[in-house]
Design a protein around this motif. Structure first.
Motif, PDB file in Angstrom:
ATOM      1  N   GLN A   1       0.845  -1.192   0.000  1.00 57.23           N
ATOM      2  CA  GLN A   1       0.000   0.000   0.000  1.00 57.23           C
ATOM      3  C   GLN A   1       0.879   1.239   0.000  1.00 57.23           C
ATOM      4  O   GLN A   1       1.845   1.307   0.760  1.00 57.23           O
ATOM      5  N   ASN A   2       0.545   2.194  -0.852  1.00 53.09           N
ATOM      6  CA  ASN A   2       1.213   3.494  -0.834  1.00 53.09           C
ATOM      7  C   ASN A   2       0.317   4.503  -1.521  1.00 53.09           C
ATOM      8  O   ASN A   2      -0.691   4.134  -2.134  1.00 53.09           O
TER       9      ASN A   2
ATOM     10  N   ALA B   1      -6.805   5.413  -4.052  1.00 53.58           N
ATOM     11  CA  ALA B   1      -7.861   6.051  -4.835  1.00 53.58           C
ATOM     12  C   ALA B   1      -7.880   7.576  -4.658  1.00 53.58           C
ATOM     13  O   ALA B   1      -8.371   8.293  -5.525  1.00 53.58           O
ATOM     14  N   LEU B   2      -7.333   8.079  -3.567  1.00 54.74           N
ATOM     15  CA  LEU B   2      -7.344   9.514  -3.306  1.00 54.74           C
ATOM     16  C   LEU B   2      -6.186  10.263  -3.973  1.00 54.74           C
ATOM     17  O   LEU B   2      -6.216  11.484  -4.069  1.00 54.74           O
ATOM     18  N   TYR B   3      -5.182   9.525  -4.423  1.00 57.48           N
ATOM     19  CA  TYR B   3      -3.985  10.129  -5.036  1.00 57.48           C
ATOM     20  C   TYR B   3      -4.371  10.789  -6.350  1.00 57.48           C
ATOM     21  O   TYR B   3      -4.962  10.171  -7.218  1.00 57.48           O
ATOM     22  N   GLN B   4      -4.051  12.071  -6.511  1.00 59.98           N
ATOM     23  CA  GLN B   4      -4.486  12.843  -7.668  1.00 59.98           C
ATOM     24  C   GLN B   4      -3.459  12.910  -8.791  1.00 59.98           C
ATOM     25  O   GLN B   4      -3.649  13.646  -9.747  1.00 59.98           O
ATOM     26  N   GLY B   5      -2.411  12.145  -8.703  1.00 65.38           N
ATOM     27  CA  GLY B   5      -1.402  12.124  -9.749  1.00 65.38           C
ATOM     28  C   GLY B   5      -1.399  10.794 -10.464  1.00 65.38           C
ATOM     29  O   GLY B   5      -2.248   9.934 -10.235  1.00 65.38           O
ATOM     30  N   LYS B   6      -0.424  10.640 -11.326  1.00 65.28           N
ATOM     31  CA  LYS B   6      -0.217   9.367 -12.002  1.00 65.28           C
ATOM     32  C   LYS B   6       0.679   8.507 -11.120  1.00 65.28           C
ATOM     33  O   LYS B   6       1.445   9.014 -10.312  1.00 65.28           O
TER      34      LYS B   6
ATOM     35  N   CYS C   1      -3.565  15.403  -2.762  1.00 63.87           N
ATOM     36  CA  CYS C   1      -4.496  14.490  -2.089  1.00 63.87           C
ATOM     37  C   CYS C   1      -5.579  15.368  -1.463  1.00 63.87           C
ATOM     38  O   CYS C   1      -5.255  16.361  -0.809  1.00 63.87           O
ATOM     39  N   PRO C   2      -6.854  15.033  -1.669  1.00 58.18           N
ATOM     40  CA  PRO C   2      -7.916  15.883  -1.119  1.00 58.18           C
ATOM     41  C   PRO C   2      -7.901  15.976   0.405  1.00 58.18           C
ATOM     42  O   PRO C   2      -8.457  16.906   0.972  1.00 58.18           O
ATOM     43  N   LEU C   3      -7.237  15.069   1.064  1.00 59.44           N
ATOM     44  CA  LEU C   3      -7.158  15.119   2.529  1.00 59.44           C
ATOM     45  C   LEU C   3      -6.212  16.205   3.020  1.00 59.44           C
ATOM     46  O   LEU C   3      -6.313  16.653   4.159  1.00 59.44           O
ATOM     47  N   PHE C   4      -5.272  16.584   2.156  1.00 62.09           N
ATOM     48  CA  PHE C   4      -4.262  17.586   2.516  1.00 62.09           C
ATOM     49  C   PHE C   4      -4.309  18.719   1.501  1.00 62.09           C
ATOM     50  O   PHE C   4      -3.401  18.873   0.680  1.00 62.09           O
ATOM     51  N   ALA C   5      -5.353  19.505   1.529  1.00 61.71           N
ATOM     52  CA  ALA C   5      -5.569  20.575   0.558  1.00 61.71           C
ATOM     53  C   ALA C   5      -4.378  21.513   0.454  1.00 61.71           C
ATOM     54  O   ALA C   5      -3.835  21.960   1.460  1.00 61.71           O
TER      55      ALA C   5
ATOM     56  N   TYR D   1      -5.972   5.284   3.502  1.00 57.54           N
ATOM     57  CA  TYR D   1      -5.667   4.564   2.272  1.00 57.54           C
ATOM     58  C   TYR D   1      -6.895   3.793   1.777  1.00 57.54           C
ATOM     59  O   TYR D   1      -7.561   3.107   2.534  1.00 57.54           O
ATOM     60  N   ALA D   2      -7.158   3.945   0.471  1.00 56.49           N
ATOM     61  CA  ALA D   2      -8.256   3.205  -0.179  1.00 56.49           C
ATOM     62  C   ALA D   2      -7.736   2.712  -1.523  1.00 56.49           C
ATOM     63  O   ALA D   2      -7.335   3.514  -2.368  1.00 56.49           O
ATOM     64  N   LYS D   3      -7.743   1.427  -1.715  1.00 61.24           N
ATOM     65  CA  LYS D   3      -7.196   0.831  -2.938  1.00 61.24           C
ATOM     66  C   LYS D   3      -7.938   1.339  -4.177  1.00 61.24           C
ATOM     67  O   LYS D   3      -9.171   1.438  -4.170  1.00 61.24           O
ATOM     68  N   LYS D   4      -7.173   1.681  -5.219  1.00 62.03           N
ATOM     69  CA  LYS D   4      -7.769   2.095  -6.482  1.00 62.03           C
ATOM     70  C   LYS D   4      -8.510   0.918  -7.107  1.00 62.03           C
ATOM     71  O   LYS D   4      -8.085  -0.215  -7.014  1.00 62.03           O
ATOM     72  N   GLY D   5      -9.597   1.291  -7.781  1.00 59.42           N
ATOM     73  CA  GLY D   5     -10.297   0.278  -8.569  1.00 59.42           C
ATOM     74  C   GLY D   5     -11.329  -0.370  -7.803  1.00 59.42           C
ATOM     75  O   GLY D   5     -12.088  -1.123  -7.831  1.00 59.42           O
TER      76      GLY D   5
END
Length: 102
Positions: free
Chosen positions: A62-63, A68-73, A81-85, A98-102
């Protein structure tokens, strides 16, 4: 006194300046692990250093890059990250949200 021609000439320059300023703000700097918000979520810039005793939900692999919240590639070293505006998180980081993508 400004004429319409001067306004039309200045408008593209002003628009570019606003876009650049917006991009700079969106980019932000990396969140400090010791900031109150980061500490509350157990954020660390290196997922391997996550407090596994305190955060039982942590699992190897996990990283932030695969959250799912990570806004980059996934290839980006850091992104928003929306948690850390206004701040970025390290792709190799982790937090308790942490929330797994997909």
């Amino acid at each position: 006194m400004s004429s319409r021609r001067q306004f039309v000439q200045i408008l593209p320059v002003a628009a570019c300046g606003l876009l650049l300023a917006r991009t700079a703000v969106a980019q932000g700097s990396l969140i400090d692990e010791k900031s109150p918000q980061a500490a509350a979520l157990g954020y660390v810039a290196d997922a391997g250093k996550a407090d596994k005793a305190k955060f039982k939900q942590y699992a190897a692999g996990q990283n932030c890059a695969n959250c799912a919240l990570y806004q980059g590639k996934a290839a980006d070293k850091a992104a928003g990250c929306p948690l850390f505006a206004g701040k970025q998180v390290a792709a190799t980081g982790w937090c308790s949200a942490y929330a797994k993508k997909g």
